[in-house]
Design a protein around this motif. Structure first.
Motif, mmCIF file in Angstrom:
data_model
loop_
_atom_site.group_PDB
_atom_site.id
_atom_site.type_symbol
_atom_site.label_atom_id
_atom_site.label_comp_id
_atom_site.label_asym_id
_atom_site.label_seq_id
_atom_site.Cartn_x
_atom_site.Cartn_y
_atom_site.Cartn_z
ATOM 1 N N ALA A 194 0.831 -1.197 0.000
ATOM 2 C CA ALA A 194 0.000 0.000 0.000
ATOM 3 C C ALA A 194 0.869 1.251 0.000
ATOM 4 O O ALA A 194 0.567 2.230 -0.683
ATOM 5 N N ILE A 195 1.942 1.205 0.756
ATOM 6 C CA ILE A 195 2.851 2.357 0.770
ATOM 7 C C ILE A 195 3.424 2.569 -0.631
ATOM 8 O O ILE A 195 3.455 3.682 -1.144
ATOM 9 N N SER A 196 3.827 1.466 -1.244
ATOM 10 C CA SER A 196 4.478 1.626 -2.537
ATOM 11 C C SER A 196 3.489 2.101 -3.594
ATOM 12 O O SER A 196 3.885 2.612 -4.623
ATOM 13 N N LEU A 197 2.191 1.950 -3.329
ATOM 14 C CA LEU A 197 1.207 2.501 -4.253
ATOM 15 C C LEU A 197 0.973 3.977 -3.989
ATOM 16 O O LEU A 197 0.151 4.611 -4.644
ATOM 17 N N GLY A 198 1.646 4.490 -2.981
ATOM 18 C CA GLY A 198 1.570 5.917 -2.743
ATOM 19 C C GLY A 198 0.609 6.323 -1.644
ATOM 20 O O GLY A 198 0.302 7.499 -1.480
ATOM 21 N N TYR A 199 0.125 5.364 -0.883
ATOM 22 C CA TYR A 199 -0.769 5.717 0.223
ATOM 23 C C TYR A 199 0.035 6.014 1.474
ATOM 24 O O TYR A 199 0.933 5.255 1.840
ATOM 25 N N ASN A 200 -0.303 7.109 2.132
ATOM 26 C CA ASN A 200 0.286 7.395 3.437
ATOM 27 C C ASN A 200 -0.471 6.569 4.466
ATOM 28 O O ASN A 200 -1.445 7.020 5.051
ATOM 29 N N ALA E 76 6.041 7.636 0.162
ATOM 30 C CA ALA E 76 4.715 7.693 -0.456
ATOM 31 C C ALA E 76 4.630 8.848 -1.441
ATOM 32 O O ALA E 76 4.010 8.758 -2.500
ATOM 33 N N ALA E 79 6.212 7.904 -4.669
ATOM 34 C CA ALA E 79 5.306 7.066 -5.450
ATOM 35 C C ALA E 79 4.288 7.945 -6.157
ATOM 36 O O ALA E 79 3.953 7.730 -7.320
ATOM 37 N N LEU E 166 -0.860 2.909 -11.613
ATOM 38 C CA LEU E 166 -0.429 4.202 -11.103
ATOM 39 C C LEU E 166 0.109 5.066 -12.230
ATOM 40 O O LEU E 166 0.470 6.207 -12.014
#
Ligand code: ATP
Ligand code: ATP
Ligand code: MG
Ligand code: MG
Lengths: 312, 379, 238, 295, 274
Positions: A194-200, E76, E79, E166
């Protein structure tokens, strides 16, 4: 799929009807207690069951809601709905603060951190000048809802509590099935991803924490009105343990589980406090914990579902 | 009929499994049941029923139970009543419903002062009596400098402030104090502070396990050799839990001691046979108060609360527990209190032989006078 | 017992293995004689790792028979199996993060006296020597792989079960490993090798078993390789 | 009297020493907790109950069997450890592969049951246990009177803690333990009897609590709830030290004893909260705890 | 220089206690290229990845992404800027459906991820895009199965689909074919080739077959420093690379044996690949 939805809404309707007639059959104060704890447990379960975070200090929020509402009702003469709103907000604020700290850790660490933070709050409420210490805030007036509905009448109070519960329950199930809920689920499944998908991820956990805390506060505020008192028991760690037990007994991660669990535990406590068995209350509660963990990890609702699935 | 629901039903709300369970838990139920049996089991021809419940020391649990009793289960009076927090909540519910509270073991004096009610009866003791009884003789014996180790919550603060007043009224002086959090296990810090304050007397304004622990530590650090230690609220079971070698010699006040005379011994023997331990003051108080309540119903010819209360206050309580007693208009039962000393090991016959009665304190010397606004007789 | 069977180090017959409900191995038969290097080939998920794990007693449930040095191990407690002289190098490497590199290396108890010395191992894998005081899991992926292998060479085990040991290693190290395995073989060690990397395995192995869906579907001797290339192609897609 | 900046220095020394004494208690208790947590990833909520059990066992040994303090000091930890072993085998083993939260809940239940049972049998007021003959009296220091028994507490706890630390961090057995908790299956495949090791470790951790209980019996009242409140403080200490860090638990235990002692001197009202406050601050600055490794 | 660089590192250093894993690395990645990072074990490749995605903080040096300094950003944030990595271990959400896996990634850009009061059906409008992505990686028939049950290679494909969702400008792949059988290696390699259109890919890979097939440019790391750079032919001919990484294959009888077996399509890739 379609039939499942139909039976589900039928089930909901039946439950609602039951809730409407219940106070004419059963003692309303008992029912209100069940509803308050059910809301508390549902709020707790939002964190545990749907975000995978075991808070071992959730009593703080229950108690904060209760104290703030109680204090305002006694000292300012505001109407009950405003009192409850204030209590809920206060619990949400404390939740925001505690959540910021707690979400920095995971798993059992999270549990320990929330427990210790809760102890901090406990001692604060014990010593703070406005909580009445050991005695708590007694004689909280129920007041007049919107200024004209007399809540000292148990029946009217009951329907008010029912409305609050339904609102809270709706909000929780909506949260679970919302875009936000999806992200929570993803975080629980695989946090690094989830982090690597850009979620904080910490922000999401934090929001879940705040919602859960505010709803626990709502339960506490309501409970204070029902029983007309706010006391240290509501912020004690035993209470934090009890809500875990309720959720566990009912089935964590299910929407109805905490409700069923709360009803079961409140009933058992009610029964035990009345009889010779009072002596054994800790032993019995402890035993329920042990048995649930060893044999019933799915809880009542979870077990029920499993049986349904296997047979149909 | 004159009796509501054709029975007189007494609820006993007590701490069945918590820290006060020995002080007023199952023992209070036993005491009330004994009273009902001794009364004959019926009043005005109607059966007397006793129900009991555990308050778990939680005000919400206690008040909810009481609410259920009076709203749903035809209970006429509630006895037992231990922890002040629970009692505060319970008496509110009882007063709202015009039912009688028979308070046997709560310490706070609020139930007949700031939170007084025409339906409250407070029997055994209160903080004022404890402070008056214990503090006065010590100050008067010339020990003027006092230090307080106080439990840091409402009850401790109340006990400390009442005691401070007594110290000052009698020409003493408070040279210091510490507020120890409730449930402190280690008192050594506080004992050191007490030691360096140069006090003659170190007063323990706490209760239960806190008192036991504080005293133990005081002895260990040699404080008992340089100063007197006074326990402001010590129940018989607490005193039994203390090591006689360290506790021996400490003085305190109690509302009842089982070994005082033949009458107390006779009742206590019966109680011990049923309960397994000698009675604490609250047990005897609960018995005495229940007796008085039943007699008042009999005399009033009804179980209606106002009439019964009037009769209870009119009739003088008099039994092995209530000596030279009156039940004041504010609900306070004023009776002889006992200033006792804990026996040293070599003075003891057996494990039950714990106190030596030093002095009997007449009730009016022990209890604070009635507040005018709590005089329900006038209204 | 005859001499030939006493030189039989492992004999597996009709081995079934399960993870919970799922039945993974469906009756495996294979034998390993002393000094042999045998590979298990097959696609992902065909059950090769499970076979090794079953020998080590690391799967949920097993039936059939696994004889090591002539004695049945199916009923043996898992921790006793290693002491029969088995060394196992898992595919996920299993480096311990709470131990440093050297502690990891020294961890498995020696099961026989003639293992390789620590100096020898450091010489073989200089990376490990350089990083010997750092936390085990801080090593790079390939270094962890080296450590996992070095660790069991120290114990003196004379039957090695190696699961994808070339995974993630630089070609130069892979070549070195091939030499090491040959040397071990010459010392008389018995090796069961699970490999994805057929080019590595082919020249050093005496025999190959091909697995599919939990069955052994083919046994190929080294000298038959050329002849059976097509067959292998269909099974492995080589 | 010596003063510095208006502070009574003798009083301060006294408080520091008393803090250290308490700290050694905390160290002992948090060590047991940290071992069980660090090595087995089990939050043992019953640790407080085991401490209570230790104190009661000492009391019972004396009153029912006439076994004195010194015998109790040896036998009780063994007995409590045996209880722990039983608990591990019967209750914890079946859920070993479940989420660790379950073992927390399970031990929480066990703690409630034990506390409830002892309250039921012995009442809640507590029992008295005398200081052993040989350790009565005390030493007159320039700034305070140090009871001999308290001095003994410090010495004994520090010895036990140090020995335990050495065993876990520096010996081969310790390495087995640490590795076995990370990947039990693999350790078994290496030839190590991990289940036995886990059981013994749990037993040992619990035995430490029993030991602390015996140490506590002469100075604190032996009562059923003696462990439950202390436990949460000890949890906080373990969090501050960094969960899983054995040395961290010991040092933090000692340190927090001193911090608490100073608080009792300067601002006693805060003494019950100071440790939790420290915890919050530490978490803000170093989420893994003072001695913990970043996850 | 008229090169269009998407990512550039300047004197990137990462020192662990007493050990420098990455030592003054100046990496230049051209937009639109497939760039491979190879090198012996422990050379610092994964560490470089960790630095680029801020899983580790550089000891010194700067990171430039599209000319902007991103050295101080959190992972994050990185990303969200468009640098997305895939993991060595398979990184999926096992109990979500395959479709949901992709949707979670698509959802982030929707800006409603904190909306706990909305019904999740607002997410349905993402389904089309998600299906399209699944189609790209050949997973559309599995859209509604539980991810847990997918075979290994398919999970890998799903992970790539999720990453693609993404719409990253720069994809970082750490050993994408590790642990795969020959067939899956081919599938994934083709997939990478396909998705590389219109974006930049930086990958670490020990399978030289894959590197040879895909990489436009190769950087060889050794002991934390860049040994050499260039295209495959040029790098593989470098004797230093042969010594440190590829091995001096031809001189050794064993390696020679390797060559004698099977279709030899890999040139010097002795002992590597399937
Ligand atoms: N712990 C487990 N629980 C349930 N199933 C498992 C477990 N481990 C493996 N499996 C299943 O068992 C089957 C065989 O797996 P195994 O690991 O033995 O395959 P393999 O031939 O070694 O392939 P790989 O190349 O993936 O290592 C696979 O279908 C896998 O999904
Ligand atoms: N957190 C850390 N602490 C200390 N040393 C580390 C840490 N992470 C990596 N290293 C060291 O840095 C070096 C580079 O590691 P890295 O993982 O980047 O190698 P790599 O090139 O990816 O190797 P491989 O091909 O084996 O995966 C290694 O020697 C490793 O031991
Ligand atoms: Mg495998
Ligand atoms: Mg790497």
């Amino acid at each position: 799929m379609k039939t499942a939805i139909v039976t589900r809404s039928k089930l909901n309707l039946v439950l609602l009807l039951l809730a409407l007639v219940a106070p004419f059959v059963l003692y309303p104060v008992f029912l209100m207690k069940v509803l308050c704890f059910a809301l508390f447990a549902c709020a707790f379960n939002l964190l545990l069951g749907f975000a995978g975070l075991l808070s071992f200090g959730h009593a703080v929020f229950l108690g904060t809601g209760g104290y703030v509402t109680g204090y305002l009702m006694i000292n300012t003469g505001i109407t009950p709905e405003l009192g409850i709103l204030a209590g809920t907000l206060a619990a949400g604020l404390v939740g925001a603060l505690y959540g910021k700290l707690a979400v920095r850790r995971e798993g059992i660490y999270f549990a320990m951190v929330t427990l210790a933070l809760a102890q901090l709050a406990f001692f604060f409420y014990l010593q703070a000048p406005f909580t009445g210490g050991e005695d708590g805030l007694q004689g909280v007036p129920r007041g007049y809802l919107f200024g004209f509905i007399d809540l000292s009448d148990n029946l009217q109070m009951y329907f008010f509590v029912l409305a609050i519960f339904l609102f809270g329950f709706w909000l929780i199930q909506r949260t679970v099935h919302s875009p936000f809920g999806q992200v929570l689920k993803a975080i629980r499944e695989n946090e690094p991803r989830a982090i690597s998908l850009g979620y904080n991820v910490n922000d999401y956990k934090w929001v879940a924490f705040v919602i859960s805390a505010a709803l626990a506060g709502l339960a506490g505020s309501t409970k204070t009105l029902v029983f007309q008192l706010a006391s240290l028991t509501d912020v004690h760690w035993h209470m934090s343990g009890e809500v875990v037990l309720m959720t566990l007994v009912g089935g964590m991660g299910t929407l109805f589980g905490p409700f069923v669990g709360a009803a079961a535990i409140v009933t058992i406590q009610n029964y035990l406090s009345g009889g010779e068995l009072g002596n054994y209350i800790h032993i019995i509660m402890g035993a329920i914990f042990v048995i649930c963990v060893l044999a019933f990890r799915n809880g009542i609702v979870g077990q029920f579902r499993k049986v349904l699935k296997q047979n149909f | 009929g004159p009796v509501s629901d054709d029975k007189v039903k007494i609820g006993v709300l007590a701490d069945m499994g918590g820290v006060y369970a020995d002080i007023c838990g199952p023992g209070c139920v036993t005491a009330v049941e004994m009273a009902v049996e001794d009364f004959g089991g019926t009043v005005l021809g109607m059966p007397i029923e006793v129900v009991s419940a555990d308050d778990q020391l939680k005000p919400d649990v206690g008040s909810a139970k009481v609410r259920q009793w009076v709203e749903n289960e035809q209970v006429d009076a509630v006895g037992g009543l231990v922890s002040s927090a629970v009692v505060g909540a319970a008496t509110k519910v009882l007063t709202d419903n015009k039912k009688i509270a028979l308070i046997s073991t709560a310490a706070s004096n609020a139930f007949t002062t700031s939170a007084c009610s025409p339906y409250n009866v407070h029997w055994t003791y209160n903080v004022a009596a404890m402070a008056n009884g214990t503090v006065k003789p010590i100050v008067q014996s010339g020990k003027k400098k006092w230090f307080f180790i106080t439990a840091d919550y409402a009850f401790g603060h109340a006990l400390e402030s009442v005691a401070t007043e007594v110290v000052q009224q009698n020409g003493g002086e408070v040279v210091g104090g510490v507020r120890a959090p409730l449930g402190t296990t280690d008192f050594s810090s506080y004992v050191l502070q007490a030691q360096s304050s140069g006090a003659d007397v170190v007063a323990l304004a706490n209760a239960g396990g806190d008192t036991v622990n504080a005293l133990k530590t005081a002895a260990e650090f040699g404080l008992t050799q340089t100063a007197d230690v006074a326990g402001l609220l010590v129940f018989t079971p607490n005193a039994q839990a203390m090591d006689p070698a360290t506790a021996g010699g400490m003085t305190l006040t109690t509302g009842f001691y089982w070994d005082y005379d033949d009458a107390t011994r006779a009742w206590s023997k019966r109680f011990k046979e049923r309960h397994g331990a000698i009675p604490a003051m609250g047990h005897a108080g609960a018995y005495s108060m229940t007796m008085h309540y039943l007699k008042a119903i009999d005399a009033a010819g009804t179980d209606e609360s106002d009439a019964v209360m009037a009769k209870m206050k009119e009739m003088k309580p008099d039994d092995f527990f209530a000596r030279n007693a009156t039940l004041r208009a504010d609900g306070r039962m004023v009776h002889d209190m006992y200033y006792v000393q804990i026996k040293k090991p070599d003075e003891r016959r057996d494990a039950d032989d714990i106190f030596k009665v030093v002095d009997v304190i007449p009730g009016d010397k022990a209890y604070a006078p009635m507040l005018p606004e709590c005089n329900f007789a006038k209204s | 017992m005859s001499t030939s069977s006493s030189r039989e180090k492992i004999r597996i017959s009709d081995l079934h293995a399960f993870y919970g409900e799922s039945h993974i191995l469906h009756g495996i038969d294979l034998t390993l004689r002393q000094g042999e290097l045998v590979t298990l080939l097959g696609r992902n998920g065909s059950g090769r790792s499970t076979t090794l794990r079953a020998v080590m007693g690391m799967v949920g449930r097993r039936s059939g028979s696994i004889m090591v040095n002539g004695s049945e191990t199916l009923k043996l407690a898992p921790h006793r199996i290693a002491h029969l002289g088995l060394g196992y190098c898992p595919e996920e490497r299993g480096i311990f993060s709470s131990l440093n590199v050297e502690e990891n290396l020294m961890l498995p108890p020696t099961v026989r006296s003639d293992g390789m010395s620590v100096d020898e191992l450091y010489e073989m894998f200089p990376n490990l020597y350089e990083r010997r005081f750092s936390q085990g899991t801080r090593l790079s992926g390939g270094e962890q792989q080296m450590l996992a292998l070095a660790r069991i060479l120290r114990t003196g085990a004379n039957i090695l079960l190696l699961d994808e040991i070339t995974e993630g290693l630089a070609p130069v190290i892979v070549q070195k490993l091939a030499q090491v395995l040959l040397k071990l073989k010459q010392r008389g060690l018995t090796i069961l090798l699970v490999e994805q990397n057929f080019r590595f395995a082919a020249p050093i192995a005496d025999r190959h078993y091909v697995m599919e869906h939990g069955h052994i579907v083919e046994e190929v001797h080294a000298h038959e390789l050329e002849a059976k290339t097509d067959l292998l192609n269909t099974y492995l897609g080589v | 009297m010596a003063t510095f900046l208006g502070i009574n220095l003798f009083g301060l020394f006294g408080q520091l020493l008393v803090g250290l004494i308490n700290g050694s208690f905390y160290a002992l208790l948090s060590l047991g907790l940290a071992i069980i947590f660090g090595l087995l990833k089990i939050i043992n909520f019953a640790q407080g109950a085991m401490y209570m059990l230790g104190a009661f066992a000492a009391w019972m040994a004396l009153n029912y069997f006439g076994l004195n303090y010194w015998l109790a000091l040896v036998l009780v930890p063994l007995a409590v450890g045996a209880m722990g072993i039983l608990m591990e085998r019967v209750l914890i083993r079946p859920i070993a592969n479940e989420d660790h939260l379950y073992s927390l809940l399970l031990t929480f239940g066990v703690a409630l049951m034990l506390q409830g049972m002892f309250t039921h049998v012995f009442g809640s007021s507590g029992m008295a246990y005398a200081i052993p003959e040989a350790l009565q009296g005390g030493i007159k220091l320039p700034f305070m009177y140090l009871p001999a028994y308290r001095a003994w507490i410090v010495v004994a706890s520090i010895l036990v803690c140090a020995a335990t630390w050495w065993m876990i961090e520096k010996t081969r057995l310790g390495a087995y333990l640490r590795a076995g908790t990370e990947n039990a299956q693999l350790m078994q495949a290496f030839g190590i009897n991990v289940p036995l090791m886990v059981t013994l470790t749990f037993g040992f951790g619990v035995a430490l609590a029993g030991f602390a209980g015996v140490m506590a019996a002469p100075v604190y009242s032996v009562s059923p709830d003696m462990g439950s409140n202390l436990l949460i403080i000890v949890f906080a200490i373990v969090v501050i030290g960094g969960m899983g860090s054995i040395g961290g638990a010991i040092l933090t235990g000692l340190g927090m004893g001193v911090v608490e002692g100073l608080t009792k001197y300067f601002y006693p009202e805060a003494s019950s909260t100071v440790i939790f406050l420290v915890m919050v601050i530490v978490l803000l600055i170093k989420p893994a705890g003072l001695f913990g490794k970043e996850a | 220089m008229s090169q269009d660089l998407i990512l550039e590192t300047k004197n990137l250093v990462k020192a662990f206690k007493g050990f420098t894993a990455v030592d003054a690395v100046n990496l230049q990645i051209e937009r639109g290229a497939i760039h491979a990072l190879i090198g012996p074990n422990g050379a610092g490749k994964t560490t470089v990845f960790n630095l680029l995605t801020k899983y580790l903080t550089p000891s010194s040096g700067t990171l430039l992404f599209n000319g902007k300094d991103i050295t101080a950003r959190k992972s994050a944030e990185i990303a969200r800027l468009g640098i997305v990595r895939s993991f060595q271990i398979s990184a999926v959400f096992p109990n979500l459906s395959v479709l949901e896996n992709v949707r979670v990634a698509l959802q982030r850009k929707e800006g409603n991820s904190f909306h706990f009061w909305k019904h999740e059906r607002v997410l349905n409008r993402l389904n089309d895009r998600a299906m399209q992505l699944l189609d790209d990686v050949g997973l559309s028939e599995f859209a509604h199965s539980k991810t847990l049950d997918l075979p290994y290679g398919r999970k890998r494909a799903l992970e790539i689909a999720t990453t693609l969702a993404l719409d990253p400008e720069l994809m970082l792949l750490d050993e994408p074919t590790q642990g795969m059988g020959h067939e899956d290696v081919e599938v994934v390699a083709d997939l990478i080739k396909r998705v590389s259109v219109g974006r930049t890919i930086l990958m670490v890979e020990h399978n030289l077959h894959v590197v040879a097939k895909l990489a436009d440019r190769i950087t060889v790391l050794q002991r934390g420093a860049i040994l050499t750079e260039g295209d495959y032919a040029c790098v593989s001919a470098d004797p230093r690379v042969r010594e440190a990484y590829l091995g001096v294959a031809d001189d050794e009888p064993q390696a020679a044996a390797v060559h004698s077996i099977g279709p030899d399509s890999m040139g010097v890739a002795a002992g590597a690949g399937a």
